[in-house]
Design a protein around this motif. Structure first.
Motif, PDB file in Angstrom:
ATOM      1  N   GLY B 131       0.698  -0.934  -0.012  1.00 23.25           N
ATOM      2  CA  GLY B 131      -0.107   0.155  -0.075  1.00 23.25           C
ATOM      3  C   GLY B 131       0.815   1.220   0.208  1.00 23.25           C
ATOM      4  O   GLY B 131       2.295   0.999  -0.082  1.00 23.25           O
ATOM      5  N   VAL B 132       0.188   2.349  -0.080  1.00 29.15           N
ATOM      6  CA  VAL B 132       0.922   3.465  -0.105  1.00 29.15           C
ATOM      7  C   VAL B 132       1.091   4.505   1.251  1.00 29.15           C
ATOM      8  O   VAL B 132       1.599   5.473   1.305  1.00 29.15           O
ATOM      9  N   ASP B 133       0.574   3.678   2.347  1.00 32.41           N
ATOM     10  CA  ASP B 133       0.717   4.581   3.707  1.00 32.41           C
ATOM     11  C   ASP B 133       0.903   3.319   4.686  1.00 32.41           C
ATOM     12  O   ASP B 133       0.382   2.021   4.504  1.00 32.41           O
ATOM     13  N   GLY B 134       1.552   3.571   5.603  1.00 35.34           N
ATOM     14  CA  GLY B 134       1.897   2.566   6.479  1.00 35.34           C
ATOM     15  C   GLY B 134       0.611   1.778   7.287  1.00 35.34           C
ATOM     16  O   GLY B 134       0.719   0.689   7.327  1.00 35.34           O
ATOM     17  N   GLY B 135      -0.230   2.413   7.382  1.00 37.16           N
ATOM     18  CA  GLY B 135      -1.508   2.015   7.985  1.00 37.16           C
ATOM     19  C   GLY B 135      -2.041   0.767   7.251  1.00 37.16           C
ATOM     20  O   GLY B 135      -2.301  -0.109   7.355  1.00 37.16           O
ATOM     21  N   THR B 136      -2.511   1.195   5.812  1.00 35.72           N
ATOM     22  CA  THR B 136      -2.867   0.278   4.996  1.00 35.72           C
ATOM     23  C   THR B 136      -2.065  -0.717   4.642  1.00 35.72           C
ATOM     24  O   THR B 136      -2.187  -2.092   4.620  1.00 35.72           O
ATOM     25  N   ALA B 137      -0.651  -0.673   4.175  1.00 37.07           N
ATOM     26  CA  ALA B 137       0.244  -1.543   3.828  1.00 37.07           C
ATOM     27  C   ALA B 137       0.584  -2.555   5.112  1.00 37.07           C
ATOM     28  O   ALA B 137       0.724  -3.811   4.688  1.00 37.07           O
ATOM     29  N   ASP B 138       0.892  -2.020   6.318  1.00 36.94           N
ATOM     30  CA  ASP B 138       1.068  -3.012   7.322  1.00 36.94           C
ATOM     31  C   ASP B 138      -0.216  -3.739   7.871  1.00 36.94           C
ATOM     32  O   ASP B 138       0.063  -5.099   7.980  1.00 36.94           O
ATOM     33  N   ARG B 139      -1.416  -3.396   7.469  1.00 36.30           N
ATOM     34  CA  ARG B 139      -2.617  -4.436   7.739  1.00 36.30           C
ATOM     35  C   ARG B 139      -2.454  -5.289   6.628  1.00 36.30           C
ATOM     36  O   ARG B 139      -2.824  -6.464   7.073  1.00 36.30           O
ATOM     37  N   ILE B 140      -2.384  -5.028   5.389  1.00 33.92           N
ATOM     38  CA  ILE B 140      -2.335  -6.125   4.320  1.00 33.92           C
ATOM     39  C   ILE B 140      -1.290  -7.033   4.345  1.00 33.92           C
ATOM     40  O   ILE B 140      -1.398  -8.048   4.273  1.00 33.92           O
ATOM     41  N   GLY B 141      -0.191  -6.526   4.695  1.00 35.05           N
ATOM     42  CA  GLY B 141       1.045  -7.289   4.619  1.00 35.05           C
ATOM     43  C   GLY B 141       1.104  -8.183   6.228  1.00 35.05           C
ATOM     44  O   GLY B 141       1.844  -9.134   6.305  1.00 35.05           O
ATOM     45  N   GLY B 142       0.354  -7.807   6.888  1.00 35.38           N
ATOM     46  CA  GLY B 142       0.157  -8.454   8.593  1.00 35.38           C
ATOM     47  C   GLY B 142       1.692  -8.365   9.048  1.00 35.38           C
ATOM     48  O   GLY B 142       1.983  -9.224   9.672  1.00 35.38           O
ATOM     49  N   TYR B 143       2.292  -7.018   9.123  1.00 30.51           N
ATOM     50  CA  TYR B 143       3.646  -6.932   9.498  1.00 30.51           C
ATOM     51  C   TYR B 143       3.797  -5.441   9.906  1.00 30.51           C
ATOM     52  O   TYR B 143       3.849  -4.704   9.145  1.00 30.51           O
TER      53      TYR B 143
END
Lengths: 99, 375
Positions: B131-143
């Protein structure tokens, strides 16, 4: 010699070079030369292989054209057109850069 | 029909009858990964560390591949940096004169480790973003912290002058940020962006109702890419393929089965594509048992769907057969139980309507919870 007409946008003083991550390799199995780049392998014909072979990081576009014209005893205008189009295409594909 | 073949078609058939020389090898060094992306392309049943090929075997495989004519090796996973011997493996691949591409999440790399890989001649890095922001990207990647780490890694890559490709797997939960994804790729200095629509096999199939984009999102995505390609000519090359359920014809999956590339799994099985093990009617050979070149040339799994002779109708009589090779064998098997059937992504497939309707229905489900990848 200037940008635009016939040269595909190359300027005489542009120094084209192969950036890191782009290299030419001879493939013995396929009996040919390839330009290797990220996710791409472009089979080079004789003309392409010679144009890329002339890029030494020192020669500007005018120098490349003069070098090839002398090497193949060919008219400068024709080399200028062929090399200009080829290099512009390679630049658009981010396989050649210009200093 | 006794229509005389044109010369070009005869040439094409002759070329397809010869065993092709492979261009690329995907080396799945490990299935271990700190991320838990719900669309991971690794199989549902993953290989544990104790069963992974050792350093020497991998290096031998690289030399065998180069001798067969392979030009590019993609060092992938899982997360390849989870292998402590990644530096030795990279050197082995370079010594075999392969073009080396590191396919990484960035997590597990450090500035010193990366500088060492660069010094050893790494040619290209493909960095994934979720994703393009920490919140979204880390939720999708689970990390947690993954996004921030990736931004740091992109900076190291730029400083070394190594070409960077951003690999953005897109789905319903991030496709609306496609324009921002393109902008971020430019900002990070990427030369290429792969806008990869999720392939609905394995983990992604499990998570399809959380991932499947809506028709509107996909249509808008295509327009954004078309505009950006023109605007960013000479700056960023964008690879984009229309997802299956909106296409009229299938993708030329793998550039044709056993034609362009091969895949070696962490335990050494040689596959014609990374998802091939989902075709349970095929058996796959191991580099520990047979030379790579023999597996490629003569292995049953490789010969099964190579060329066009195995095809049934509608593929057999289709003028697109050498363009798309009947599409994806794995998808054909998943939908019909017969891997030689036409891919249902093709409008000539009797299942095409059903597949499209199922995708549209999945896209309309408002359920965003993931079933994360687990080892």
């Amino acid at each position: 010699m200037g940008a635009g007409a016939g040269t595909g946008g190359m300027n005489a003083a542009d120094i084209p070079f192969l950036p890191r991550g782009v290299r030419v390799k001879e493939c013995k199995i396929r009996e040919g030369w390839f330009l290797l780049a990220p996710e791409r392998a472009v089979k080079l014909d004789q003309v392409g292989a010679h144009i890329l072979g002339a890029l030494d990081g020192q020669r500007d576009f005018a120098g490349v054209v003069a070098h090839l014209a002398a090497k193949f005893d060919a008219p400068v205008e024709r080399i200028e057109t062929d090399a200009g189009k080829f290099l512009t295409d390679m630049i658009n594909r981010r396989m050649v850069e210009v200093a | 029909m006794n229509v005389p073949l044109k010369n070009a078609e005869q040439d094409m058939r002759a070329a397809l009858a010869r065993t092709p020389v492979p261009m690329a090898m995907l080396a799945e060094l490990t299935h271990r990964c700190p991320l838990k992306c719900p669309y991971c392309s690794n199989p549902l049943e993953m290989i544990r560390k104790s069963r992974e090929l050792d350093t020497e075997t991998w290096i031998d495989v690289f030399h065998q591949a180069a001798a067969m004519g392979v030009l590019h090796v993609h060092l992938s996973g899982g997360e390849p940096a989870s292998r402590r011997d990644l530096p030795e493996l990279l050197t082995g691949a370079r010594e075999a004169d392969l073009y080396t591409n590191l396919i990484t999440s960035g997590v597990g790399l450090t500035a010193a480790k990366f500088a060492d890989l660069a010094e050893r001649g790494l040619d290209h890095v493909q960095l994934s973003i979720q994703g393009v922001d920490g919140g979204t990207a880390d939720r999708i990647g689970g990390y947690k912290g993954g996004f921030e780490k990736k931004m740091e890694v992109a900076d190291w890559i730029a400083k070394e002058g190594i070409p960077l490709t951003i690999n953005a797997v897109m789905h319903r939960q991030n496709l609306d940020r496609l324009a921002d994804t393109i902008d971020l790729s430019v900002k990070l200095g990427a030369r290429r962006l792969e806008v990869a629509h999720t392939q609905y096999h394995g983990w992604a199939y499990k998570n399809r109702t959380a991932l499947m984009p809506t028709m509107g999102q996909v249509k808008r995505g295509g327009e954004i890419v078309a505009e950006a390609r023109e605007r960013l000519k000479g700056t960023l090359v964008i690879d984009y393929v229309t997802p299956d359920h909106l296409a009229d014809f299938p993708k030329p999956c793998m550039g044709g089965w056993a034609r362009v590339g091969l895949n070696v799994t962490p335990e050494g099985k040689v596959l014609p594509c990374h998802a091939a093990e989902t075709i349970t009617t095929l058996e796959f050979e191991n580099v520990k048992d047979r030379p790579l070149t023999e597996i490629w040339d003569k292995g049953d799994a490789f010969r099964a769907y190579r060329g066009v002779d195995w095809m049934q109708d509608p593929c057999q009589s289709c003028d697109r057969q050498a363009k798309d090779f009947g599409g994806c064998r794995c998808q054909a098997f998943a939908w019909t139980g017969d891997a030689a059937a036409v891919d249902p992504a093709c409008s000539k497939s009797p299942l095409h309507g059903e597949m499209r309707a199922a995708a549209i229905a999945d896209g309309e489900v408002q359920a965003d919870e993931f079933e994360y990848r687990l080892m």
